[in-house]
Design an enzyme around this catalytic site. Sequence first.
Site, mmCIF file in Angstrom:
data_model
loop_
_atom_site.group_PDB
_atom_site.id
_atom_site.type_symbol
_atom_site.label_atom_id
_atom_site.label_comp_id
_atom_site.label_asym_id
_atom_site.label_seq_id
_atom_site.Cartn_x
_atom_site.Cartn_y
_atom_site.Cartn_z
ATOM 1 N N HIS A 134 0.821 -1.217 0.000
ATOM 2 C CA HIS A 134 0.000 0.000 0.000
ATOM 3 C C HIS A 134 0.854 1.267 0.000
ATOM 4 O O HIS A 134 1.725 1.433 0.842
ATOM 5 C CB HIS A 134 -0.932 -0.008 1.214
ATOM 6 C CG HIS A 134 -2.015 1.011 1.119
ATOM 7 N ND1 HIS A 134 -3.191 0.778 0.454
ATOM 8 C CD2 HIS A 134 -2.079 2.280 1.558
ATOM 9 C CE1 HIS A 134 -3.946 1.858 0.511
ATOM 10 N NE2 HIS A 134 -3.293 2.796 1.165
ATOM 11 N N HIS B 172 -4.972 4.570 10.643
ATOM 12 C CA HIS B 172 -4.026 5.676 10.606
ATOM 13 C C HIS B 172 -4.361 6.682 11.706
ATOM 14 O O HIS B 172 -5.516 7.064 11.847
ATOM 15 C CB HIS B 172 -4.104 6.344 9.221
ATOM 16 C CG HIS B 172 -3.224 7.523 9.061
ATOM 17 N ND1 HIS B 172 -3.520 8.587 8.259
ATOM 18 C CD2 HIS B 172 -2.030 7.817 9.631
ATOM 19 C CE1 HIS B 172 -2.549 9.478 8.319
ATOM 20 N NE2 HIS B 172 -1.634 9.045 9.154
ATOM 21 N N ASP C 126 -5.507 17.322 9.792
ATOM 22 C CA ASP C 126 -6.888 16.909 9.549
ATOM 23 C C ASP C 126 -6.978 16.504 8.083
ATOM 24 O O ASP C 126 -6.371 17.150 7.223
ATOM 25 C CB ASP C 126 -7.864 18.056 9.854
ATOM 26 C CG ASP C 126 -8.049 18.263 11.355
ATOM 27 O OD1 ASP C 126 -7.601 17.403 12.135
ATOM 28 O OD2 ASP C 126 -8.633 19.289 11.740
ATOM 29 N N HIS D 28 -8.288 6.621 12.284
ATOM 30 C CA HIS D 28 -9.361 6.312 11.334
ATOM 31 C C HIS D 28 -8.874 5.182 10.454
ATOM 32 O O HIS D 28 -7.678 4.898 10.389
ATOM 33 C CB HIS D 28 -9.745 7.536 10.501
ATOM 34 C CG HIS D 28 -8.594 8.103 9.725
ATOM 35 N ND1 HIS D 28 -7.715 8.994 10.268
ATOM 36 C CD2 HIS D 28 -8.170 7.880 8.457
ATOM 37 C CE1 HIS D 28 -6.792 9.306 9.361
ATOM 38 N NE2 HIS D 28 -7.045 8.650 8.258
HETATM 39 FE FE LIG Z 1 -5.363 9.028 6.869
#
Ligand SMILES: [Fe+2]
Length: 387
Positions: free
Chosen positions: A265, A302, A308, A338
């Site tokens: 990834h 992550h 943000d 998240h």
């Molecule tokens: Fe992220």
Amino acid sequence: MAYYFRLGQIPPKRHTQFRQPDGSLYKEELVSSKGFSGIYSNLYHIYNPNEVKSIGNPTPFSWEAAKQHGLNQTHLKTSGLEITGEDYLSARRMLMMNNDVMMGICTPRQRKMDFYFKNADGDEIIYIHDGEGTLYSQFGKLEVKKGDYVVIPRTTIYRFEFKEEGPLRLLVIESQGPIETVKRYRNEVGQLLEHSPYCERDIRPPHELHIEREKGDYLVQIKKQGFLHQYTYGHSPLDIVGWDGFLYPYALSIYDFEPITGRIHQPPPVHQTFQAWGFVICSFVPRLFDYHPLAIPAPYNHSNIDSDEVLYYAEGEFMSRKGIDRGSFTIHMGGLPHGPHPGTVEKSIGAKETHEYAVMMDTHRPLFITTDALEFVDENYPMSWTE
Ligand SMILES: [Fe+2]
């Protein structure tokens, strides 16, 4: 900032006599950034650019942070939203902001602007999610269409004319700092390098001049410090017979962004498209997935400890998120982890490619949603990782 370009007539030497057919001088205007140290262009006007006919009362044009929204992973469902306002400015609904950047949407009822706009506060990126039309500016005509990032440097005087048929939806980004190509993809003279996901051939400057010689009343609405200032001139601001330099609006299509892929990834910086003060813009485009035999195509969890992250979902299926529609925004706030929704990691294994398009904005400083955004908040999103 892209590369040196010129259109129309210019004198062989700058700051020298350059005469109109009637013998009078063209009026030269240097448009420069960072004082005299940044990029600039020289424009040649038929009329005096300072000659104002009248100045109307300023009208408020700003947004307020919804500070009470607090720390919440946020999903703004704006997909059902059609017309957001009457004209190009009143239709702007900025949904998130900090001192560096604002981001929002715009779907005006009037597709052809009957005034000019100048943003004196910041550079703009208008991402054309749906629509097709022409940007008329002092730098000439630029045809724009779905998938284009239209980068408009501050103080460019312009108007859009969009076609009446088909949907129209714009993503609007206003940046306090200059919007630039990514520094690590440029060589010492600014040329985009071989490993850049796009190059100069993909950057489209205005392709022909658009000169308005007729006298009359021409309104330019100027955004400055939270107000729209109404300036009326006795001639069109699009009275340029020629210009040259590095400062001009241009378009770059998300469809011309070449993805970088790997055996495992790849992180979001491989998708980076633009840089600015305090934020970056990335493009997620159709690509082959990771090819390690044990690769997991879905992203890992992550924790963004000091940024943000905003994703605007443009097209396709988003394998790591459930309940996300075309036109959704997610804002994953620094301070919380998240990641993929439950079940989506296992489901992604073996997938060979994705057909998604998304525009990402990562800010370095905390981002607030605006009070305008509160009505779009999906209240279930913060709990959507809990089965
Ligand atoms: Fe992220």
